[in-house]
Write a protein that holds these residues in place. Structure first.
Motif, short mmCIF file in Angstrom:
data_model
loop_
_atom_site.label_atom_id
_atom_site.label_comp_id
_atom_site.label_asym_id
_atom_site.label_seq_id
_atom_site.Cartn_x
_atom_site.Cartn_y
_atom_site.Cartn_z
N TRP A 126 2.74 33.56 52.45
CA TRP A 126 1.30 33.32 52.39
C TRP A 126 0.89 32.44 51.22
O TRP A 126 1.63 32.32 50.25
N ARG A 148 -5.15 35.75 59.19
CA ARG A 148 -6.41 35.03 59.02
C ARG A 148 -7.33 35.79 58.07
O ARG A 148 -7.49 36.99 58.21
N CYS A 149 -7.94 35.07 57.17
CA CYS A 149 -8.99 35.66 56.34
C CYS A 149 -10.31 35.35 57.03
O CYS A 149 -10.64 34.19 57.28
N VAL A 150 -11.04 36.41 57.37
CA VAL A 150 -12.30 36.30 58.08
C VAL A 150 -13.38 36.92 57.19
O VAL A 150 -13.71 38.09 57.34
N VAL A 190 -0.08 34.78 62.77
CA VAL A 190 -0.76 34.10 61.68
C VAL A 190 -1.78 35.07 61.12
O VAL A 190 -2.53 35.71 61.87
N GLY A 197 -3.64 37.12 63.95
CA GLY A 197 -3.92 36.36 65.16
C GLY A 197 -3.00 36.85 66.27
O GLY A 197 -2.27 37.83 66.11
N GLU A 203 -15.54 32.76 61.83
CA GLU A 203 -14.87 31.67 61.12
C GLU A 203 -13.74 32.28 60.31
O GLU A 203 -13.87 33.39 59.79
N PHE A 204 -12.65 31.54 60.20
CA PHE A 204 -11.51 32.06 59.45
C PHE A 204 -10.71 30.94 58.82
O PHE A 204 -10.83 29.78 59.21
N VAL A 205 -9.89 31.34 57.85
CA VAL A 205 -8.94 30.45 57.20
C VAL A 205 -7.57 31.11 57.33
O VAL A 205 -7.42 32.30 57.01
N ASN A 206 -6.58 30.37 57.81
CA ASN A 206 -5.22 30.90 57.87
C ASN A 206 -4.70 31.06 56.44
O ASN A 206 -4.79 30.13 55.64
N VAL A 241 -0.56 27.20 57.47
CA VAL A 241 -1.40 27.66 56.36
C VAL A 241 -1.72 26.50 55.42
O VAL A 241 -2.82 26.36 54.93
#
Length: 128
Positions: A43, A14-16, A12, A105, A23-26, A127
């Motif tokens: 994506w 991840r935007c960190v 996966v 990830g 903290e992140f967003v897939n 996502v």
């Protein structure tokens, strides 16, 4: 595992935006299936979710990084030297930890009869 089931691995993406906060967003998934010579990324970037973590994050830069990953998967010259390697080596490059805003990830695995459809399912599930 039946004869028609193919083992695969995926990560996966991840935007960190602020690594110090962890903290992140897939934002994507990369799926590799050696048995079918399949390597592809899927994506979606949810701008609102990213800006909730950090309103200063450049979604253009995130999308550019994801487009680079697409190029590596496809063996496109825009992916640089990594895109010239065999698919398994490209997956290894993509799953390597990085300290950038876009991070992979851990590697997960499974079996499928259709890697492309499995990728769609993973992107939809993980996502959004």
């Amino acid at each position: 595992m039946s004869a028609s089931e193919l083992p695969y691995q995926y990560i996966v993406l991840r935007c960190v935006p602020r690594p110090e906060r962890e903290e992140f967003v897939n934002v994507g998934v990369v799926l590799y299936c050696q048995a079918s010579d399949f390597l592809q990324a899927g994506w979606r970037v949810d701008v609102e979710r990213l800006h909730a973590l950090d309103p200063r994050v450049s979604t253009d830069q995130v999308c550019a990084a994801l487009e680079f990953i697409d190029a590596v998967c496809a063996g496109d010259p825009r992916g640089g030297a990594a895109s010239e390697q065999p698919r398994g080596t490209r997956f290894g490059f993509l799953k390597a930890p990085r300290s950038t805003v876009l991070q992979p990830g851990p590697v997960h695995g499974g079996v499928t009869t259709d890697p492309a459809r499995q990728l769609e399912h993973l992107v939809s599930t993980l996502v959004g």
